[in-house]
Design a protein around this motif. Structure first.
Motif, PDB file in Angstrom:
ATOM      1  N   GLY A  52      40.694  42.041  30.992  1.00  0.00           N
ATOM      2  CA  GLY A  52      41.039  41.945  32.408  1.00  0.00           C
ATOM      3  C   GLY A  52      39.946  42.502  33.293  1.00  0.00           C
TER       4      GLY A  52
ATOM      5  N   LYS B 226      40.986  33.210  38.016  1.00  0.00           N
ATOM      6  CA  LYS B 226      42.441  33.348  37.847  1.00  0.00           C
ATOM      7  C   LYS B 226      43.167  33.480  39.185  1.00  0.00           C
ATOM      8  N   TRP B 227      42.444  33.851  40.233  1.00  0.00           N
ATOM      9  CA  TRP B 227      43.061  34.056  41.536  1.00  0.00           C
ATOM     10  C   TRP B 227      42.847  32.890  42.499  1.00  0.00           C
TER      11      TRP B 227
ATOM     12  N   ARG C 284      46.087  36.312  48.108  1.00  0.00           N
ATOM     13  CA  ARG C 284      44.795  36.107  47.444  1.00  0.00           C
ATOM     14  C   ARG C 284      43.631  36.392  48.397  1.00  0.00           C
TER      15      ARG C 284
ATOM     16  N   ASP D 283      37.084  38.992  30.322  1.00  0.00           N
ATOM     17  CA  ASP D 283      37.921  37.898  29.815  1.00  0.00           C
ATOM     18  C   ASP D 283      38.937  38.393  28.793  1.00  0.00           C
TER      19      ASP D 283
ATOM     20  N   MET E 295      37.932  37.211  37.489  1.00  0.00           N
ATOM     21  CA  MET E 295      39.161  37.279  38.290  1.00  0.00           C
ATOM     22  C   MET E 295      39.258  36.131  39.281  1.00  0.00           C
TER      23      MET E 295
ATOM     24  N   THR F 230      52.206  33.387  43.643  1.00  0.00           N
ATOM     25  CA  THR F 230      51.748  33.442  42.256  1.00  0.00           C
ATOM     26  C   THR F 230      51.984  32.113  41.558  1.00  0.00           C
TER      27      THR F 230
ATOM     28  N   GLN G 281      49.159  29.402  40.141  1.00  0.00           N
ATOM     29  CA  GLN G 281      49.190  28.960  38.751  1.00  0.00           C
ATOM     30  C   GLN G 281      49.310  27.447  38.658  1.00  0.00           C
TER      31      GLN G 281
ATOM     32  N   GLN H 173      49.917  39.921  37.434  1.00  0.00           N
ATOM     33  CA  GLN H 173      49.913  41.361  37.214  1.00  0.00           C
ATOM     34  C   GLN H 173      49.894  42.152  38.516  1.00  0.00           C
TER      35      GLN H 173
ATOM     36  N   SER I 105      44.084  42.094  37.675  1.00  0.00           N
ATOM     37  CA  SER I 105      43.242  41.085  37.033  1.00  0.00           C
ATOM     38  C   SER I 105      43.729  39.671  37.321  1.00  0.00           C
ATOM     39  N   THR I 106      45.039  39.489  37.434  1.00  0.00           N
ATOM     40  CA  THR I 106      45.632  38.178  37.701  1.00  0.00           C
ATOM     41  C   THR I 106      46.741  38.325  38.733  1.00  0.00           C
TER      42      THR I 106
END
Length: 433
Positions: A81, A135-136, A16, A78, A132, A211, A215, A202, A198-199
């Motif tokens: 992505g 999500k990251w 990240r 959103d 992003m 990952t 999450q 992915q 984007s995430t």
């Protein structure tokens, strides 16, 4: 204890963090593309006999496009992505950068149109990046994430202004300014197409354990926010079920980053005590339920625009951006008109404030996260402090530079102090938690 090799040290850097570097490089190029005109326009005006009013049209045209696409960019990011929205914007602004010399040769109107379209492309950059980041980056790393990307952006003028000054004064002339930064944009677009995502899910090069760790942190934040969330129909607390968390460790021999899954206590849904809780949700809680319920459907604009917090962010960002971008656009002309600084040296006078702003912004990001995580300050207090100090500090010292500086060096010192303080805005309205 053996000294780790450079490769082992690189392996210790989380995926990240590399992602933030890639995003930051994109913002650096974006800011460079919008800033290089501040120096180039002096030479362009001399060649084509532009008046100050015509120079103003060229410099302001960027913002005519820039104000149109941020909301659209955020909505598209959103939905589709952030990677795809960001690369589309980058293609647009890079093409406009490369076409700027041709547009200027054809006529003023075409140069203005090119700058407007450049603004349209760059307008989607920050919204897609913030989409992003959500999500990251886990919540306790977001101040650092936002500050890192923003600091990279502020480093754009640090490179653009002196490089542009050198190129304008060289045998290649002002046209080479746009060719140079346009090629940089092409290189970044190519890298982002292969390695951007984007995430984390992915992303092809981040580890599965990291990952899962990201999450879990994001889900933990949702649970923390929902632990007091009462179902309006049943009166039961939400957030039941088994949770999992992760810890991070580094192997000292291989340098590899490992994430270990740790089961936490199971929470079961239970009715709230009627003595301790009002069985009827309050208006604020009802609004919160409505907002969360709409997350998967559509953006609740009506509820959002009723919140004073939203308007505080809008006003803060407007005022800060208004002053900052006018400053970035006109600072070379300020030094030229007031102190007679040579055009080939203007960029060097303008570069120090941007350097100090970026350094302070990055430092403020780490301080802000530490204040929330370790010193137990509320996120709201940190955001307020950063925005107030950054905005008022810059305003005061810019006024001092205009009315009291009697030389280019004195003006540069006062402006540098103001821009350094402005770095605190990176943990203000620019961040979120």
């Amino acid at each position: 204890m053996p000294i780790p090799s450079p490769l082992q040290m690189l392996k210790r850097i989380p995926g990240r963090s590399w992602f933030l570097v890639m995003c930051g490089m994109g913002m650096l190029i974006a800011y460079a593309d919008r800033s290089n005109m501040a120096v180039a326009v002096v030479a362009i005006a001399k060649e084509f006999n532009y008046t100050k009013e015509q120079q103003g049209w060229v410099l302001s045209a960027f913002f005519m496009g820039y104000i149109i696409t941020p909301i659209l960019g955020g909505a598209l990011a959103d939905r589709h992505g952030g990677k795809h929205v960001l690369i589309t914007g980058a293609i647009v602004w890079t093409a406009c950068t490369l076409l700027a010399p041709l547009a200027a040769q054809i006529g003023l109107g075409w140069l203005v149109v090119t700058r407007v379209v450049l603004g349209l492309g760059e307008g989607v950059a920050y919204p897609s990046l913030h989409s992003m980041i959500g999500k990251w980056s886990p919540p306790n790393e977001r101040s650092t994430a936002v500050a890192t990307i923003t600091a990279f952006g502020y480093m754009g003028p640090v490179l653009a202004l002196p490089i542009s000054s050198a190129l304008v004064g060289s045998a290649w002339g002002w046209r080479s300014v746009f060719w140079f930064f346009g090629v940089l944009g092409v290189v970044w677009i190519t890298c982002w197409q292969f390695w951007g995502a984007s995430t984390p899910a992915q992303c092809s090069w981040i580890s599965e354990r990291e990952t899962d760790w990201i999450q879990a942190r994001l889900e933990s934040d949702v649970i923390d926010h929902n632990v007091e969330h009462v179902d309006a129909s049943t009166g039961f607390e939400r957030g039941g079920g088994r949770e999992e968390d992760y810890t991070q460790s580094v192997d000292t021999d291989s340098g590899a980053v490992s994430y270990h899954r740790l089961p936490l206590e199971e929470h079961s849904a239970s009715p709230r005590s009627s003595e301790a809780t009002d069985p009827h949700p309050t208006q604020d809680m009802d609004q919160t339920i409505q907002l969360r319920g709409c997350r998967e459907k559509r953006t609740p604009w009506k509820q959002l625009l009723k919140r004073r917090e939203v308007w505080a962010i809008i006003v803060s960002q407007f005022c800060n951006s208004f002053g900052f971008f006018i400053f970035q656009s006109w600072i070379p002309t300020f030094y030229l008109d007031n102190y007679g600084v040579d055009v080939s040296k203007i960029g060097y006078y303008a570069v120090l404030p941007s350097i100090m702003q970026g350094v302070m912004g990055l430092t403020a990001g780490f301080i802000g996260d530490k204040a929330i995580r370790d010193w137990k300050f509320s996120a709201l207090s940190v955001r307020r402090f950063g925005q107030v100090v950054g905005s008022i500090g810059l305003g005061i010292f810019l006024l001092l530079a205009v009315f009291f500086a009697n030389s280019a060096s004195a003006a540069m010192i006062l402006i540098t102090i103001g821009m350094t303080l402005n770095g605190f805005t990176m943990i203000g309205a620019s961040a979120y938690q």
